[in-house]
Motif scaffolding. Structure first.
Motif, PDB file in Angstrom:
ATOM      1  N   ALA A  59       0.802  -1.235  -0.039  1.00 17.63           N
ATOM      2  CA  ALA A  59       0.005  -0.069  -0.123  1.00 17.63           C
ATOM      3  C   ALA A  59       0.785   1.237   0.001  1.00 17.63           C
ATOM      4  CB  ALA A  59      -0.984  -0.032   1.259  1.00 17.63           C
ATOM      5  N   LEU A  60       1.798   1.166   1.028  1.00 22.95           N
ATOM      6  CA  LEU A  60       3.063   2.438   0.811  1.00 22.95           C
ATOM      7  C   LEU A  60       3.493   2.541  -0.431  1.00 22.95           C
ATOM      8  CD1 LEU A  60       4.133   4.631   2.471  1.00 22.95           C
ATOM      9  CD2 LEU A  60       5.830   2.960   3.130  1.00 22.95           C
ATOM     10  N   ALA A  61       4.126   1.677  -0.928  1.00 17.27           N
ATOM     11  CA  ALA A  61       4.846   1.587  -2.325  1.00 17.27           C
ATOM     12  C   ALA A  61       3.784   1.897  -3.513  1.00 17.27           C
ATOM     13  CB  ALA A  61       5.222   0.087  -2.833  1.00 17.27           C
ATOM     14  N   TYR A  62       2.606   1.852  -3.369  1.00 16.47           N
ATOM     15  CA  TYR A  62       1.443   2.515  -4.311  1.00 16.47           C
ATOM     16  C   TYR A  62       1.475   3.638  -4.071  1.00 16.47           C
ATOM     17  CZ  TYR A  62      -1.735   1.581  -8.076  1.00 16.47           C
ATOM     18  OH  TYR A  62      -2.289   1.800  -9.260  1.00 16.47           O
ATOM     19  N   LEU A  63       1.504   4.499  -3.161  1.00 16.70           N
ATOM     20  CA  LEU A  63       1.580   5.792  -2.766  1.00 16.70           C
ATOM     21  C   LEU A  63       2.613   6.702  -2.994  1.00 16.70           C
ATOM     22  CD1 LEU A  63      -0.943   5.437   0.283  1.00 16.70           C
ATOM     23  CD2 LEU A  63      -1.564   6.192  -1.938  1.00 16.70           C
ATOM     24  N   VAL A  64       3.832   6.146  -2.753  1.00 20.59           N
ATOM     25  CA  VAL A  64       5.132   6.802  -2.973  1.00 20.59           C
ATOM     26  C   VAL A  64       5.474   6.704  -4.371  1.00 20.59           C
ATOM     27  CG1 VAL A  64       7.552   6.738  -2.221  1.00 20.59           C
ATOM     28  CG2 VAL A  64       5.889   6.277  -0.626  1.00 20.59           C
ATOM     29  N   ASP A  65       5.955   7.864  -4.688  1.00 21.87           N
ATOM     30  CA  ASP A  65       6.503   8.295  -6.128  1.00 21.87           C
ATOM     31  C   ASP A  65       7.803   8.862  -6.043  1.00 21.87           C
ATOM     32  OD1 ASP A  65       6.780   8.875  -9.005  1.00 21.87           O
ATOM     33  OD2 ASP A  65       4.822   9.858  -8.896  1.00 21.87           O
ATOM     34  N   PRO A  66       8.789   8.275  -6.593  1.00 18.65           N
ATOM     35  CA  PRO A  66       9.992   8.803  -6.702  1.00 18.65           C
ATOM     36  C   PRO A  66      10.233  10.065  -7.480  1.00 18.65           C
ATOM     37  CG  PRO A  66      10.418   6.606  -7.045  1.00 18.65           C
ATOM     38  CD  PRO A  66       9.066   6.881  -7.081  1.00 18.65           C
ATOM     39  N   PHE A  67       9.306  10.224  -8.254  1.00 18.18           N
ATOM     40  CA  PHE A  67       9.142  11.585  -9.045  1.00 18.18           C
ATOM     41  C   PHE A  67       8.806  12.615  -8.087  1.00 18.18           C
ATOM     42  CE2 PHE A  67       6.754  14.601 -11.391  1.00 18.18           C
ATOM     43  CZ  PHE A  67       7.571  15.183 -12.448  1.00 18.18           C
ATOM     44  N   ASP A  68       8.212  12.616  -7.030  1.00 27.57           N
ATOM     45  CA  ASP A  68       7.662  13.580  -6.409  1.00 27.57           C
ATOM     46  C   ASP A  68       8.690  14.073  -5.499  1.00 27.57           C
ATOM     47  OD1 ASP A  68       5.212  13.474  -7.152  1.00 27.57           O
ATOM     48  OD2 ASP A  68       4.348  12.111  -5.434  1.00 27.57           O
ATOM     49  N   LEU A  69       9.677  13.328  -5.302  1.00 25.25           N
ATOM     50  CA  LEU A  69      10.988  13.660  -4.497  1.00 25.25           C
ATOM     51  C   LEU A  69      11.986  14.762  -5.381  1.00 25.25           C
ATOM     52  CD1 LEU A  69      12.458  10.385  -3.410  1.00 25.25           C
ATOM     53  CD2 LEU A  69      11.222  11.946  -1.921  1.00 25.25           C
ATOM     54  N   VAL A  70      11.729  14.763  -6.679  1.00 27.51           N
ATOM     55  CA  VAL A  70      12.576  15.758  -7.325  1.00 27.51           C
ATOM     56  C   VAL A  70      12.043  16.572  -8.420  1.00 27.51           C
ATOM     57  CG1 VAL A  70      14.716  14.149  -7.179  1.00 27.51           C
ATOM     58  CG2 VAL A  70      13.134  14.171  -9.231  1.00 27.51           C
ATOM     59  N   LEU A  78      14.161  13.657 -13.709  1.00 25.89           N
ATOM     60  CA  LEU A  78      14.154  12.346 -13.419  1.00 25.89           C
ATOM     61  C   LEU A  78      14.543  11.501 -14.601  1.00 25.89           C
ATOM     62  CD1 LEU A  78      14.257  10.123 -11.201  1.00 25.89           C
ATOM     63  CD2 LEU A  78      11.855  10.041 -11.523  1.00 25.89           C
ATOM     64  N   GLN A  79      15.425  10.509 -14.535  1.00 25.38           N
ATOM     65  CA  GLN A  79      15.736   9.820 -15.784  1.00 25.38           C
ATOM     66  C   GLN A  79      15.317   8.169 -15.417  1.00 25.38           C
ATOM     67  OE1 GLN A  79      17.103  10.834 -18.777  1.00 25.38           O
ATOM     68  NE2 GLN A  79      16.672  12.816 -18.028  1.00 25.38           N
ATOM     69  N   GLN A  80      15.411   7.887 -14.190  1.00 21.89           N
ATOM     70  CA  GLN A  80      15.188   6.552 -13.944  1.00 21.89           C
ATOM     71  C   GLN A  80      14.848   6.501 -12.615  1.00 21.89           C
ATOM     72  OE1 GLN A  80      18.523   3.892 -14.426  1.00 21.89           O
ATOM     73  NE2 GLN A  80      17.456   1.943 -13.956  1.00 21.89           N
ATOM     74  N   ALA A  81      13.913   5.503 -12.196  1.00 23.17           N
ATOM     75  CA  ALA A  81      13.598   5.369 -10.653  1.00 23.17           C
ATOM     76  C   ALA A  81      13.283   4.094 -10.543  1.00 23.17           C
ATOM     77  CB  ALA A  81      12.247   6.248 -10.388  1.00 23.17           C
ATOM     78  N   SER A  82      13.620   3.476  -9.269  1.00 25.81           N
ATOM     79  CA  SER A  82      12.877   2.165  -8.845  1.00 25.81           C
ATOM     80  C   SER A  82      12.826   2.029  -7.198  1.00 25.81           C
ATOM     81  CB  SER A  82      13.979   0.827  -9.310  1.00 25.81           C
ATOM     82  OG  SER A  82      15.236   1.053  -8.495  1.00 25.81           O
ATOM     83  N   TRP A  83      12.177   1.534  -6.715  1.00 28.74           N
ATOM     84  CA  TRP A  83      11.806   1.458  -5.396  1.00 28.74           C
ATOM     85  C   TRP A  83      11.010   0.190  -4.881  1.00 28.74           C
ATOM     86  CZ3 TRP A  83       8.963   4.030  -8.953  1.00 28.74           C
ATOM     87  CH2 TRP A  83       7.557   3.778  -8.669  1.00 28.74           C
ATOM     88  N   SER A  84      11.225   0.097  -3.666  1.00 29.87           N
ATOM     89  CA  SER A  84      10.596  -1.291  -3.178  1.00 29.87           C
ATOM     90  C   SER A  84      10.038  -1.072  -1.568  1.00 29.87           C
ATOM     91  CB  SER A  84      11.411  -2.453  -3.350  1.00 29.87           C
ATOM     92  OG  SER A  84      12.729  -2.368  -2.406  1.00 29.87           O
TER      93      SER A  84
END
Length: 117
Positions: A59-70, A78-84
């Motif tokens: 649920a948390l992963a679905y709401l977190v977007d690395p794009f929002d950080l930058v 942003l060129q590439q992002a991954s998260w878990s």
């Protein structure tokens, strides 16, 4: 690529430990985000709903977007992002949870690390 071209790219590593004190609110927000996603096919929507309902980390992963950080950082794209995400046993008093033994010290690649904690 020339040295000048490769130095334009920076890998930003961020590790967070968050405390979820309202799993129902988190799950509801993830389900709402899934429902709003008009580009998500029905079978994938059902799979996403099941995943976020069964697993708080999902649920948390679905709401977190690395794009929002930058996205608001000037001069950065942003060129590439991954998260878990994963559930962890966390003890803030344990020395095992020090952010990093080398905080504030440059590593072999000249990167500067700093942490809160």
């Amino acid at each position: 690529m020339t040295a000048e071209e490769t130095t334009r790219f920076v890998r930003l590593r961020v590790e967070l430990v968050v405390e979820v004190d309202d799993t129902e609110a988190l799950t509801a927000a993830a389900l709402a985000r899934i429902a709003e996603d008009e580009e998500l096919p029905g079978d994938e929507q059902a799979q996403a709903e099941s995943a976020v309902t069964e697993d708080t980390a999902e649920a948390l992963a679905y709401l977190v977007d690395p794009f929002d950080l930058v996205s608001e950082v000037p001069g950065v794209e942003l060129q590439q992002a991954s998260w878990s995400t994963e559930l962890v046993e966390y003890d803030p008093d344990s020395p095992d949870w020090d952010v990093d033994e080398d905080d504030g010290v440059q590593d072999d690649e000249g990167d500067r690390e700093s942490g809160i904690g």
